[in-house]
Enzyme design. Sequence first.
Site, PDB file in Angstrom:
ATOM      1  CB  ALA A 114      63.496  -3.172  95.044  1.00  0.00           C
ATOM      2  CB  ALA A 124      59.884  -7.079  98.219  1.00  0.00           C
ATOM      3  CE  LYS A 125      60.657  -0.722 103.367  1.00  0.00           C
ATOM      4  NZ  LYS A 125      60.409  -1.411 104.646  1.00  0.00           N
ATOM      5  N   GLY A 126      58.998  -1.286  98.296  1.00  0.00           N
ATOM      6  CA  GLY A 126      58.537  -0.489  97.177  1.00  0.00           C
ATOM      7  C   GLY A 126      58.157   0.883  97.650  1.00  0.00           C
ATOM      8  CG  ASP A 159      57.864   1.473 104.823  1.00  0.00           C
ATOM      9  OD1 ASP A 159      58.412   0.401 105.048  1.00  0.00           O
ATOM     10  OD2 ASP A 159      58.464   2.564 104.887  1.00  0.00           O
TER      11      ASP A 159
END
Length: 433
Positions: free
Chosen positions: A78, A123-125, A164
């Site tokens: 995202a 962003a993060k995924g 993460d």
Amino acid sequence: MASQPETTCDESSEETIEVTESESALETARQQLYHAAEHLDIDSNIVERLKYPKKVHEVTVPIERDDGTVEVFTGYRAQHDSVRGPFKGGLRYHPDVTRDECVGLGMWMTWKCAVMGLPFGGAKGGIAVNSKELSPTEKERLTRRFAQEVRDVIGPKQDIPAPDMGTDPQTMAWLMDAYSMQEGETIPGVVTGKPPVVGGSEGREEAPGRSVAIITKLACEYYDWELNNTTVAVQGYGSVGANAARLLDNWGATIIAISDVNGAMYEPGGIDTATVPSHDEVPEAVTEYADNTISNEELLTVDVDVLIPAALGNVITKENAEAIDADLIVEGANGPTTSTADSILADRGVAVIPDILANAGGVTVSYFEWLQDINRRAWSLERVNNELEAEMQAAWDAVQSEFEQRDITWRDAAYIVALSRIVEAHKARGLWP
Ligand code: NAD
């Protein structure tokens, strides 16, 4: 909408805690956006834009398991906002990963990078998978295949993942290698949090805990408390908690309580933090070294000057906010305080320094890593730590200035700094018609 998992750990533990109140990351991120926007005279169209991600990429990631069967996992990236620079944020492997969670956490990254003044967006995924059930070779295949699927949307000028929950420096090395092989040249700047031998930065692992300690020191100075006369309790003795506790101990503070998933060590006279192994050194050993133990819930309500929640999200809730006996909370974990608890603490005059400022040392040293990769020149640990200190001081000064000019909380002040910078950048660039 999925609710936020119990922990929002970067590269970290997946132990669970029963929480009585939880908020999804997306709900929290949007509430914080509205809250900050109320204080500012800004174009509502820009706020409307920031409620949504720019793009969300969903991919399927098929891998061959070690037994020869093929399993297909779902992955996301995202990308929230890139007005200030390339997207930046973690990549997590966890069964609870969802599209909305990635969007919410990506928004948090936008605020975090902006409050630190870094030239990145958020962003993060992640991949919805239990990384503990993958063998190292399966995890490597999953990572390389994911790299192939998102190849077109990541890159050192586009979007830079980092470790993460469920991912680590080795995962980043595989991702970097797969991307580089596809591009035909070594591109270390495509990810951060790599091992130093392939372009990672010295001091990256310690950085979130170091920034928590620096911000605690600056907050104590602001309130005219001598660190030598300040008591501190730290929940979680992992990367963030142990590094913060040890630095504050070295700088003269008295650490009276520390904990891990099994419970807390409580020594009103002070703990010698160097003698207690962190989560990385000997996992979950804190209580084995304790003469006197209390529960994690009790740790949150001990009579102390500074409380540092550094384990999980959603641990300070409406159920225990009235009982918190600290004068200052410095958020080491991501999202440890729910919105309701935040209001209760504000009414009670308990200062809360928010996660987007306090633990931002991680993304700040990631930025240093990216600079080192682009310039093909490694920095010494001393330089990393000095530059981190300077960046934390600059961000603190900006937040303190908002805090003093308006009658608001530290959290609102940090979000106002972040949002003002993002809005100014949007105004300067304009909306593509
Ligand atoms: P870690 O895995 O290194 O350590 C987590 C610690 O919390 C361990 O000591 C573990 O025993 C303890 N813990 C787990 N469940 C607990 C419970 N129920 N009660 C009390 N303690 C419990 O994790 P970390 O990297 O230090 O991350 C901690 C928090 O900081 C997370 O919220 C994470 O998102 C946030 N954070 C981490 C980084 C990073 O780069 N490491 C950066 C920014 C924010």
